[in-house]
Motif scaffolding. Structure first.
Motif, PDB file in Angstrom:
ATOM      1  N   GLY D 222       0.820  -1.209   0.000  1.00  0.00           N
ATOM      2  CA  GLY D 222       0.000   0.000   0.000  1.00  0.00           C
ATOM      3  C   GLY D 222       0.851   1.255   0.000  1.00  0.00           C
ATOM      4  N   GLY D 223       1.913   1.255   0.837  1.00  0.00           N
ATOM      5  CA  GLY D 223       2.791   2.418   0.901  1.00  0.00           C
ATOM      6  C   GLY D 223       3.476   2.682  -0.433  1.00  0.00           C
ATOM      7  N   THR D 224       3.844   1.613  -1.143  1.00  0.00           N
ATOM      8  CA  THR D 224       4.482   1.794  -2.454  1.00  0.00           C
ATOM      9  C   THR D 224       3.534   2.471  -3.435  1.00  0.00           C
ATOM     10  N   ILE D 225       2.260   2.064  -3.416  1.00  0.00           N
ATOM     11  CA  ILE D 225       1.294   2.673  -4.334  1.00  0.00           C
ATOM     12  C   ILE D 225       1.122   4.152  -3.995  1.00  0.00           C
ATOM     13  N   LEU D 226       1.034   4.476  -2.692  1.00  0.00           N
ATOM     14  CA  LEU D 226       0.897   5.877  -2.298  1.00  0.00           C
ATOM     15  C   LEU D 226       2.134   6.670  -2.715  1.00  0.00           C
ATOM     16  N   ALA D 227       3.326   6.071  -2.532  1.00  0.00           N
ATOM     17  CA  ALA D 227       4.560   6.755  -2.940  1.00  0.00           C
ATOM     18  C   ALA D 227       4.540   7.047  -4.438  1.00  0.00           C
ATOM     19  N   ALA D 228       4.065   6.082  -5.220  1.00  0.00           N
ATOM     20  CA  ALA D 228       4.020   6.269  -6.672  1.00  0.00           C
ATOM     21  C   ALA D 228       3.115   7.449  -7.031  1.00  0.00           C
ATOM     22  N   MET D 229       1.992   7.578  -6.337  1.00  0.00           N
ATOM     23  CA  MET D 229       1.080   8.680  -6.636  1.00  0.00           C
ATOM     24  C   MET D 229       1.725  10.029  -6.311  1.00  0.00           C
ATOM     25  N   TRP D 230       2.437  10.058  -5.161  1.00  0.00           N
ATOM     26  CA  TRP D 230       3.125  11.286  -4.773  1.00  0.00           C
ATOM     27  C   TRP D 230       4.182  11.660  -5.817  1.00  0.00           C
ATOM     28  N   LEU D 231       4.903  10.629  -6.243  1.00  0.00           N
ATOM     29  CA  LEU D 231       5.953  10.841  -7.236  1.00  0.00           C
ATOM     30  C   LEU D 231       5.380  11.353  -8.559  1.00  0.00           C
ATOM     31  N   LEU D 232       4.211  10.828  -8.936  1.00  0.00           N
ATOM     32  CA  LEU D 232       3.576  11.271 -10.181  1.00  0.00           C
ATOM     33  C   LEU D 232       3.278  12.763 -10.113  1.00  0.00           C
ATOM     34  N   VAL D 233       2.739  13.208  -8.973  1.00  0.00           N
ATOM     35  CA  VAL D 233       2.421  14.633  -8.819  1.00  0.00           C
ATOM     36  C   VAL D 233       3.703  15.467  -8.877  1.00  0.00           C
ATOM     37  N   MET D 234       4.795  14.936  -8.280  1.00  0.00           N
ATOM     38  CA  MET D 234       6.064  15.675  -8.317  1.00  0.00           C
ATOM     39  C   MET D 234       6.631  15.709  -9.736  1.00  0.00           C
ATOM     40  N   MET D 235       6.566  14.576 -10.447  1.00  0.00           N
ATOM     41  CA  MET D 235       7.159  14.526 -11.790  1.00  0.00           C
ATOM     42  C   MET D 235       6.394  15.402 -12.768  1.00  0.00           C
ATOM     43  N   ALA D 236       5.100  15.590 -12.512  1.00  0.00           N
ATOM     44  CA  ALA D 236       4.309  16.443 -13.398  1.00  0.00           C
ATOM     45  C   ALA D 236       4.493  17.912 -13.043  1.00  0.00           C
ATOM     46  N   GLY D 237       5.313  18.185 -12.033  1.00  0.00           N
ATOM     47  CA  GLY D 237       5.594  19.572 -11.684  1.00  0.00           C
ATOM     48  C   GLY D 237       4.461  20.266 -10.953  1.00  0.00           C
ATOM     49  N   ILE D 238       3.459  19.518 -10.486  1.00  0.00           N
ATOM     50  CA  ILE D 238       2.318  20.148  -9.808  1.00  0.00           C
ATOM     51  C   ILE D 238       2.697  20.505  -8.376  1.00  0.00           C
ATOM     52  N   ALA D 239       3.459  19.629  -7.717  1.00  0.00           N
ATOM     53  CA  ALA D 239       3.904  19.927  -6.364  1.00  0.00           C
ATOM     54  C   ALA D 239       5.403  19.701  -6.303  1.00  0.00           C
ATOM     55  N   ASP D 240       6.090  20.480  -5.485  1.00  0.00           N
ATOM     56  CA  ASP D 240       7.527  20.306  -5.340  1.00  0.00           C
ATOM     57  C   ASP D 240       7.791  19.318  -4.209  1.00  0.00           C
ATOM     58  N   ALA D 241       8.941  18.660  -4.270  1.00  0.00           N
ATOM     59  CA  ALA D 241       9.342  17.803  -3.155  1.00  0.00           C
ATOM     60  C   ALA D 241       9.618  18.698  -1.947  1.00  0.00           C
ATOM     61  N   PRO D 242       9.245  18.273  -0.740  1.00  0.00           N
ATOM     62  CA  PRO D 242       9.465  19.123   0.433  1.00  0.00           C
ATOM     63  C   PRO D 242      10.944  19.207   0.782  1.00  0.00           C
ATOM     64  N   GLN D 243      11.326  20.267   1.488  1.00  0.00           N
ATOM     65  CA  GLN D 243      12.704  20.369   1.966  1.00  0.00           C
ATOM     66  C   GLN D 243      12.978  19.237   2.937  1.00  0.00           C
ATOM     67  N   VAL D 244      14.182  18.678   2.850  1.00  0.00           N
ATOM     68  CA  VAL D 244      14.452  17.534   3.721  1.00  0.00           C
ATOM     69  C   VAL D 244      14.637  17.970   5.171  1.00  0.00           C
ATOM     70  N   SER D 245      14.750  19.281   5.403  1.00  0.00           N
ATOM     71  CA  SER D 245      14.863  19.727   6.789  1.00  0.00           C
ATOM     72  C   SER D 245      13.487  19.927   7.439  1.00  0.00           C
ATOM     73  N   SER D 246      12.416  19.720   6.662  1.00  0.00           N
ATOM     74  CA  SER D 246      11.072  19.940   7.191  1.00  0.00           C
ATOM     75  C   SER D 246      10.784  19.033   8.384  1.00  0.00           C
ATOM     76  N   ARG D 247      10.324  19.644   9.483  1.00  0.00           N
ATOM     77  CA  ARG D 247      10.086  18.855  10.694  1.00  0.00           C
ATOM     78  C   ARG D 247       8.943  17.872  10.491  1.00  0.00           C
ATOM     79  N   ARG D 248       7.874  18.321   9.851  1.00  0.00           N
ATOM     80  CA  ARG D 248       6.720  17.439   9.657  1.00  0.00           C
ATOM     81  C   ARG D 248       7.113  16.201   8.856  1.00  0.00           C
ATOM     82  N   LEU D 249       7.922  16.445   7.830  1.00  0.00           N
ATOM     83  CA  LEU D 249       8.377  15.330   7.003  1.00  0.00           C
ATOM     84  C   LEU D 249       9.170  14.326   7.831  1.00  0.00           C
ATOM     85  N   ARG D 250      10.049  14.860   8.689  1.00  0.00           N
ATOM     86  CA  ARG D 250      10.889  13.945   9.471  1.00  0.00           C
ATOM     87  C   ARG D 250      10.071  13.158  10.480  1.00  0.00           C
TER      88      ARG D 250
END
Lengths: 106, 165, 92, 315
Positions: D222-250
């Protein structure tokens, strides 16, 4: 009843297999990348659709059948998008002007 | 449309329609067991919020009533497309006249035009292979076919199914 | 019915194998990329038949995953083509 | 010979053919396409072996994310590929490589032949205790209860891999956005797909995770499928990847292993040992861990594919 259902299954799946055959023959015989793309996407999508259609009556439940149709719908969407992406990449947005046939303005 | 409560009402209507569609998908996948419903609600909420963010509610939408006939039309076309390519592939003479056809499309850039391109990629012998400003470039298996008039007919069918609020 | 479906499954696999020969030979990168599409569509059909033959209903979930993710290799391929171009704002 | 066994041989032959072709291909891109195809066909084999859980992983990783990762790598290698193709290693190197490969193959073959027959197995023990956790999927039972330590450490390994990728960033870009900023026509075909598909993918991804408690599926798939969807949105340039220093992300990145570890330590107090669930609460505890792990896996895989930080904030 069950015999009639089985006949539907056999006819649909056989027809599906035929379109997979046609897709592969097209892939082997067609002369260039873009025409091969037509053979692949159009024939195989229909082949998958017919196989799904044949399996729906064998699914045993309404939900099982609908799930199969979901798979086909997703594959159809993927095919429609991928064929465009590959076609745009392969044609490089150029196209030979000599082979163009402009349509009338709408 | 200028009235904010109207805009909110439209947003809610769109959100509800998308949520119902996604809920149906969940029920088809997971079944209607009550124990599975909490996960389903989370899934549908997450998916609906994502959908509203990715594809904001616009001024036009596909009419649900006309969606059925439209889907049937393109289903029929994709069957015709499969048969068309099958006989071309299996015919010993290999009857192909590949080439490009440029079609002036009325839909502005955006979802309607993308939907048109996606649907026409299912038509017999055509696949969208590029853009030229307001025109779509199609690669065709047989340029002797009446491609332009066929595309115009599909465009009219799609336009017919789009409702402007 | 099981025998029939198994036979068709074998036939579809044979068609995939034949198609793969053509695609893996290229010549263009786009030709090769079609291999993913061929195995996507044909593989889904094969999976669904296999799931029915072996009576493993969860196979449909594998086919569903495949249908959902079948586009990804092609998307990466298209993006890659653009990434090398100086102006990567093209339609992709 | 029955139809079914003929089919199995045909399938094995096709997969072996594709594998050989992948190894023999001289061009990286062609080899990658061969490998993606090989992965998709392998999903069929796993289904035939009745290992649907593995088939799901193979379909999601082999057909989806793995292809994206390898195609990206092939695109980067293409610049250096032409010069390396003309180089010819010395005879000593080639003979050495051949000997090494043959030795590894021989060692593997010996290992397989020397396996006791019947092979030692814990399967009957696992099956006998299948009802202890209240979960119906034996694979989930093994992963989350009987071998919970392995599963937890696997997630830590994923996290370490991500730290490894991030550590490739130059110092001045540390904490920035991973990978290049993808640009695509916001009204183009790819963007259209990236607006339509993710809602469907989220429902399917959560379903695959949720069904994993009783049927094939689970947090990783399930996590892989969700990751793929996130990646699709990033590759299409709709959303940027978050900064790796982001606290929420960590927080999301450590949620899975963190909660797993917390529940494991609590086992000393409320259970009988580290990672021992009290029987009455086994099912809700496992599900809670799996929810957190699904999110962690989705975030980790998405960021692994996005790559090392290449841009500082605002770039």
């Amino acid at each position: 009843m069950s015999v009639a259902v089985d006949i539907i299954t056999i006819v649909a799946i056989t027809a599906g297999a035929f379109f997979f055959l046609a897709g592969t023959v097209g892939l082997l015989r067609f002369p260039d990348t873009l025409t091969r793309l037509h053979a692949l996407t159009k024939a195989d999508n229909l082949g998958l659709g017919l196989v799904v259609l044949g399996l729906v009556p064998q699914a045993g439940s309404l939900r099982g059948g609908l799930k199969l149709l979901c798979v086909w719908a997703l594959a159809l969407l993927a095919g429609a998008m991928v064929s465009q992406l590959i076609a745009r990449e392969a044609s490089g947005q150029r196209g030979d002007p000599a082979m163009r046939h402009d349509g009338p303005p709408p | 449309m200028s009235n904010p409560s109207d805009a909110l009402g439209r947003l809610m209507a769109h959100a509800l329609a998308r949520a119902v569609a996604l809920l149906i998908l969940w029920l088809v996948l997971a079944g209607s067991d009550l124990a599975d419903l909490p996960a389903g609600i989370v899934a549908v909420l997450a998916a609906t919020v994502t959908s509203l963010r990715l594809l904001p509610v616009g001024p036009s939408r596909l009419s649900p009533v006309l969606l059925g006939p439209l889907a049937l039309r393109f289903l029929y076309q994709s069957v015709a497309a499969g048969i068309d390519v099958a006989w071309r592939a299996l015919d010993p003479r290999l009857p192909l006249r590949p080439g490009f056809v440029v079609y002036s499309v009325c839909f502005p850039l955006g979802s309607a035009r993308n939907a048109f391109a996606a649907l026409t990629s299912l038509l017999p012998g055509t696949v969208p292979a590029g853009d030229e400003g307001s025109r779509l470039v199609y690669h065709c298996l047989d340029v002797d076919q009446p491609v332009v008039s066929q595309l115009a007919a599909e465009e009219a069918a799609l336009r017919h199914a789009i409702r402007h609020d | 019915m099981i025998e029939f479906m198994t036979t068709v499954l074998g036939f579809i696999l044979a068609m995939l194998a034949l198609g793969l020969v053509r695609i893996l030979r290229g010549p263009a990168d786009a030709d090769r990329m079609m291999a993913a599409q061929l195995i996507g569509t044909g593989g889904i059909a094969a999976l669904l038949l296999l799931g029915t033959v072996t009576a493993v209903p969860a196979t449909v979930d594998v086919a569903l995953t495949l249908a959902l993710l079948a586009t990804f290799a092609s998307i990466a391929f298209v993006k890659k083509g653009r990434a090398n171009a100086p102006d990567s704002t093209g339609d992709a | 010979m029955t139809v079914a066994s003929a089919l199995e041989m045909a399938l094995a032959a096709v997969v072996l053919g594709v594998a050989t072709w992948t190894i023999a291909a001289r061009e990286t891109f062609a080899a990658v396409v061969g490998f993606v195809t090989y992965g998709l066909l392998l999903a069929l084999i796993w289904v035939r072996l009745d290992a649907v859980d593995v088939a799901l992983v193979e379909a999601a990783i082999g057909g989806g994310l793995g292809g994206v990762l390898l195609l990206g790598a092939a695109a980067r290698l293409r610049v250096t590929e032409t010069p390396t193709a003309t180089e010819r290693p010395s005879a000593t190197v080639r003979v050495g490589a051949a000997l090494l490969s043959a030795a590894v193959a021989a060692a593997l073959a010996t290992g397989v032949i020397l396996l006791p027959d019947p092979a030692p197995t814990l399967a009957p023990a696992a099956a006998a205790n299948a009802t202890a956790t209240g979960l119906g999927n034996p694979v989930t039972n093994v992963l989350m209860a009987f071998r919970a330590m392995d599963t937890m450490l696997e997630k830590v390994v994923l996290l370490l891999a991500l730290v490894g990728v991030w550590s490739l960033a130059p110092d001045r870009l540390w904490g920035g956005h991973p990978g290049p900023r993808h640009r695509a026509d916001p009204l183009g075909t790819l963007a259209f797909l990236a607006r339509l598909l993710p809602p469907v993918g989220i429902v399917v991804g959560i379903y695959v995770f949720w069904t994993g408690k009783d049927h094939p599926g689970g947090a990783f798939q399930g996590g892989t499928i969700l990751a793929a969807m996130w990646l699709l949105v990033m590759m299409a340039g709709i959303a940027d990847a978050p900064q790796v220093s982001s606290r929420r992300l960590r927080i999301v990145l450590i949620a899975g292993p963190g909660i797993f570890l917390a529940v494991g330590l609590a086992g000393f107090a409320i259970g009988s040992a580290f990672l021992a669930y009290p029987v009455a609460y086994a099912k809700p505890l496992i599900l809670g861990i799996e929810v957190a792990m699904t999110l962690t896996i989705a975030a980790t895989l998405g960021l692994l594919l996005a790559g090392a930080p290449e841009r500082s904030a605002g770039q």
